[in-house]
Write a protein that holds these residues in place. Structure first.
Motif, PDB file in Angstrom:
ATOM      1  N   ASN A 151       0.705  -1.101   0.060  1.00 14.75           N
ATOM      2  CA  ASN A 151      -0.063   0.113  -0.041  1.00 14.75           C
ATOM      3  C   ASN A 151       0.858   1.304  -0.072  1.00 14.75           C
ATOM      4  O   ASN A 151       0.516   2.178  -0.643  1.00 14.75           O
ATOM      5  CB  ASN A 151      -1.012   0.033   1.167  1.00 14.75           C
ATOM      6  CG  ASN A 151      -2.156  -0.802   0.821  1.00 14.75           C
ATOM      7  OD1 ASN A 151      -2.566  -1.246  -0.174  1.00 14.75           O
ATOM      8  ND2 ASN A 151      -2.665  -1.241   2.057  1.00 14.75           N
TER       9      ASN A 151
ATOM     10  N   THR B  83     -11.544   0.032  -2.158  1.00 14.80           N
ATOM     11  CA  THR B  83     -10.345   0.216  -2.923  1.00 14.80           C
ATOM     12  C   THR B  83     -10.267   1.742  -3.478  1.00 14.80           C
ATOM     13  O   THR B  83     -11.474   2.023  -4.055  1.00 14.80           O
ATOM     14  CB  THR B  83     -10.038  -0.845  -3.754  1.00 14.80           C
ATOM     15  OG1 THR B  83      -8.477  -0.376  -4.225  1.00 14.80           O
ATOM     16  CG2 THR B  83     -10.768  -1.229  -4.736  1.00 14.80           C
ATOM     17  N   THR B  84      -9.391   2.155  -3.536  1.00 15.47           N
ATOM     18  CA  THR B  84      -9.449   3.486  -4.490  1.00 15.47           C
ATOM     19  C   THR B  84      -8.480   3.152  -5.847  1.00 15.47           C
ATOM     20  O   THR B  84      -8.209   4.197  -6.554  1.00 15.47           O
ATOM     21  CB  THR B  84      -8.813   4.862  -3.919  1.00 15.47           C
ATOM     22  OG1 THR B  84      -7.671   4.418  -3.324  1.00 15.47           O
ATOM     23  CG2 THR B  84      -9.734   5.097  -2.526  1.00 15.47           C
ATOM     24  N   LYS B  85      -7.987   2.270  -5.715  1.00 15.41           N
ATOM     25  CA  LYS B  85      -7.066   1.801  -7.176  1.00 15.41           C
ATOM     26  C   LYS B  85      -7.722   1.331  -8.129  1.00 15.41           C
ATOM     27  O   LYS B  85      -8.925   1.142  -8.268  1.00 15.41           O
ATOM     28  CB  LYS B  85      -6.087   0.724  -6.322  1.00 15.41           C
ATOM     29  CG  LYS B  85      -5.284   1.131  -5.461  1.00 15.41           C
ATOM     30  CD  LYS B  85      -4.342   0.031  -4.841  1.00 15.41           C
ATOM     31  CE  LYS B  85      -3.753   0.519  -3.444  1.00 15.41           C
ATOM     32  NZ  LYS B  85      -3.266  -0.403  -2.693  1.00 15.41           N
TER      33      LYS B  85
ATOM     34  N   GLY C  14      -8.931  -4.563  -2.443  1.00 10.09           N
ATOM     35  CA  GLY C  14      -9.739  -3.908  -1.432  1.00 10.09           C
ATOM     36  C   GLY C  14      -9.608  -4.856  -0.293  1.00 10.09           C
ATOM     37  O   GLY C  14     -10.636  -4.653   0.547  1.00 10.09           O
TER      38      GLY C  14
ATOM     39  N   LEU D  46      -6.167  -4.481   3.633  1.00 12.51           N
ATOM     40  CA  LEU D  46      -6.087  -3.842   4.980  1.00 12.51           C
ATOM     41  C   LEU D  46      -7.348  -4.552   5.918  1.00 12.51           C
ATOM     42  O   LEU D  46      -7.066  -4.969   7.040  1.00 12.51           O
ATOM     43  CB  LEU D  46      -6.595  -2.520   5.003  1.00 12.51           C
ATOM     44  CG  LEU D  46      -5.492  -1.539   4.306  1.00 12.51           C
ATOM     45  CD1 LEU D  46      -5.899  -0.166   4.554  1.00 12.51           C
ATOM     46  CD2 LEU D  46      -4.282  -1.682   5.585  1.00 12.51           C
TER      47      LEU D  46
HETATM   48  P1  ADP Z   1      -6.037  -2.260  -1.929  1.00 13.88           P
HETATM   49  O1  ADP Z   1      -4.718  -1.983  -1.660  1.00 13.88           O
HETATM   50  O2  ADP Z   1      -6.372  -3.372  -2.935  1.00 13.88           O
HETATM   51  O3  ADP Z   1      -6.896  -1.079  -2.524  1.00 13.88           O
HETATM   52  P2  ADP Z   1      -6.465  -2.327   0.766  1.00 13.88           P
HETATM   53  O4  ADP Z   1      -7.539  -2.808   1.688  1.00 13.88           O
HETATM   54  O5  ADP Z   1      -5.167  -2.739   1.130  1.00 13.88           O
HETATM   55  O6  ADP Z   1      -6.938  -2.526  -0.685  1.00 13.88           O
HETATM   56  O7  ADP Z   1      -6.520  -0.657   0.741  1.00 13.88           O
HETATM   57  C1  ADP Z   1      -7.706   0.049   0.997  1.00 13.88           C
HETATM   58  C2  ADP Z   1      -7.316   1.413   0.504  1.00 13.88           C
HETATM   59  O8  ADP Z   1      -6.900   2.234   1.445  1.00 13.88           O
HETATM   60  C3  ADP Z   1      -6.590   1.445  -0.682  1.00 13.88           C
HETATM   61  O9  ADP Z   1      -6.986   1.570  -1.871  1.00 13.88           O
HETATM   62  C4  ADP Z   1      -6.080   3.171  -0.486  1.00 13.88           C
HETATM   63  O10 ADP Z   1      -7.196   3.795  -0.823  1.00 13.88           O
HETATM   64  C5  ADP Z   1      -6.266   3.271   0.837  1.00 13.88           C
HETATM   65  N1  ADP Z   1      -4.779   3.116   1.557  1.00 13.88           N
HETATM   66  C6  ADP Z   1      -4.397   2.116   2.193  1.00 13.88           C
HETATM   67  N2  ADP Z   1      -3.010   2.288   2.554  1.00 13.88           N
HETATM   68  C7  ADP Z   1      -2.539   3.617   2.252  1.00 13.88           C
HETATM   69  C8  ADP Z   1      -1.517   4.329   2.127  1.00 13.88           C
HETATM   70  N3  ADP Z   1      -0.339   3.829   2.622  1.00 13.88           N
HETATM   71  N4  ADP Z   1      -1.383   5.647   1.801  1.00 13.88           N
HETATM   72  C9  ADP Z   1      -2.659   5.834   1.028  1.00 13.88           C
HETATM   73  N5  ADP Z   1      -3.703   5.394   0.756  1.00 13.88           N
HETATM   74  C10 ADP Z   1      -3.691   4.217   1.582  1.00 13.88           C
END
Ligand code: ADP
Length: 398
Positions: free
Chosen positions: A301, A352-354, A361, A364
């Motif tokens: 992340n 997720t914002t990706k 998503g 975490l």
């Molecule tokens: P993913 O990485 O597949 O999107 P995660 O559950 O790991 O799913 O993360 C969820 C969302 O949290 C990410 O899409 C992002 O928007 C945000 N996020 C997580 N870690 C960070 C970080 N270190 N910096 C900025 N945004 C983060």
């Protein structure tokens, strides 16, 4: 009743005779203090009517009477409060004033019983007033204390409400996780079989085509997509795992170092500088594989948050939480940060914002589940455009 006799030497006595008839209680006494005459008001006051009696006879206290006569003889006038004694034995407080009249003295009596009664009434009114003022004061004090108690109860209520909200949020989070875990397990199971077929066949067919041919590119895309799907399914499987991990004493510094065998690959094509500051920490009871998974997720992340490069600081240490000492891992990046409006959702499964295909998503929410299994906590602080820090705290092995 006797009246003062007319006396050639002292014309004032005529006037005195008139005063005798009209005024309040009066006596005329000779220089030895014996009564020469008395008026009707005096008789009415004390009940004595005979002349010739000593002045002290009308006073309750002989000494006071003697001292009164002494100052009268000395000064020619006297005025004092004396307790009189009536024929029927009752005591009458009076102001007694005397001044020279001819050879002797004229003594006037002011009955103070009415005044005394008034004074007593006044005193009881004052006492009542004081009682009520004291009561009001106590009442005010009581109200003041009540308000203060109310204030502190309100604060306690607010704290309890905040705690309740927090617990409710945790409850929602964990029930969401349970429901999604079951769903994810089902989905992963159902998808795994067809996916293995798609992946296997696409790779197989791919080998029969020349790289420059038109179907090759399409088949390559299918093969690549199936690999991404495999990654999602792998995540889903970890997410849905309900059996508890095999626990053993774990050194978190070791976990971080081991995780970096893979994490290094994750960061390979980025210009991210990693700074590690690992302190001496006690071991925790945990599953090294699962904890490594958390480290890899957080590093991945951080990488995604710094597409143009930046710094990732990883540190370990001990923190105090109330009376408890906890082991902590921190992951601080200088990336894009998380907007305030989204920070409450990042631990939600599938948030997720990706871009599509880049994020599941689940990273975490899986990390959250793993840390909770270890009786720990994972929290985040972030500022848009400045960076993000994740704190993972775990109870030390005792
Ligand atoms: P993913 O990485 O597949 O999107 P995660 O559950 O790991 O799913 O993360 C969820 C969302 O949290 C990410 O899409 C992002 O928007 C945000 N996020 C997580 N870690 C960070 C970080 N270190 N910096 C900025 N945004 C983060």
């Amino acid at each position: 009743m006797a009246f003062p006799a007319k006396n050639e030497k002292n014309e004032g006595l005529d006037l005195l005779s008139a005063v005798f008839l009209l005024s309040g209680p009066l006596l005329l006494i000779d220089p030895d203090g014996r009564v020469k005459s008395l008026n009707g008001a005096f008789v009415k006051l004390l009940g004595y009517s005979a002349a010739g009696a000593p002045f002290s006879k009308f006073c309750r206290n002989e000494r006071s009477a003697a001292s009164f006569l002494e100052s009268l003889a000395r000064e020619g006038r006297a005025s004092e409060y004396l307790d009189l004694s009536s024929v029927d034995g009752s005591v009458i407080p009076a102001r007694v004033s005397a001044s020279k009249a001819g050879e002797g003295f004229a003594v006037a009596f002011d009955d103070l019983r009415g005044k005394k009664a008034l004074e007593e009434e006044l005193k009881s009114v004052k006492d009542e007033l004081k009682r009520r003022t004291d009561y009001q004061e106590d009442f005010r004090e009581g109200v003041f204390h009540m308000l203060r108690d109310l204030d502190s109860s309100e604060r306690e209520l607010e704290t309890a409400y905040e705690k309740l909200k927090e617990t409710q949020a945790q409850l929602i989070q964990s029930s969401k996780m349970t429901a999604l875990g079951e769903l994810a397990a089902g989905v992963a199971h159902e998808l795994n079989q067809p996916l293995t077929v798609i992946k296997g066949l696409s790779h197989n067919i791919l080998r029969n085509f020349d790289a420059s041919s038109a179907p090759y590119e399409k088949l390559r895309l299918i093969a690549e997509a199936s690999e991404k799907m495999e990654l999602v399914i792998r995540h889903l499987k970890i997410f849905s795992r309900t059996d508890g991990p095999a626990l053993s004493p774990v050194d978190l510094n070791r976990v971080i170092k081991d995780a970096f065998v893979i994490a290094k690959e994750v960061l390979a094509n980025s210009s991210i500088k990693v700074k590690m500051s690992l302190s001496e920490i006690p071991p925790v009871l945990g599953s090294p594989n699962r904890l490594e998974q958390v480290v890899i997720n957080l590093v991945t992340n951080a990488r995604d948050a710094m597409p143009k490069g930046g710094t990732l600081e990883i540190s370990t240490g001990i923190v105090e939480r109330g009376k408890a000492r906890l082991v902590q891992m921190c992951f601080r990046d200088s990336g894009c940060g998380i907007p305030k409006s989204l920070i409450g959702r990042i631990f939600d499964p599938f948030f997720t914002t990706k871009d599509i295909g880049k994020g599941t998503g689940l990273g975490l929410s899986i990390s959250y589940g793993i840390i909770k299994e270890h009786h720990g906590d994972i929290t985040v602080e972030s500022e848009t455009c400045k960076g993000t820090v994740f704190h993972v705290t775990l109870p030390p092995l005792t």
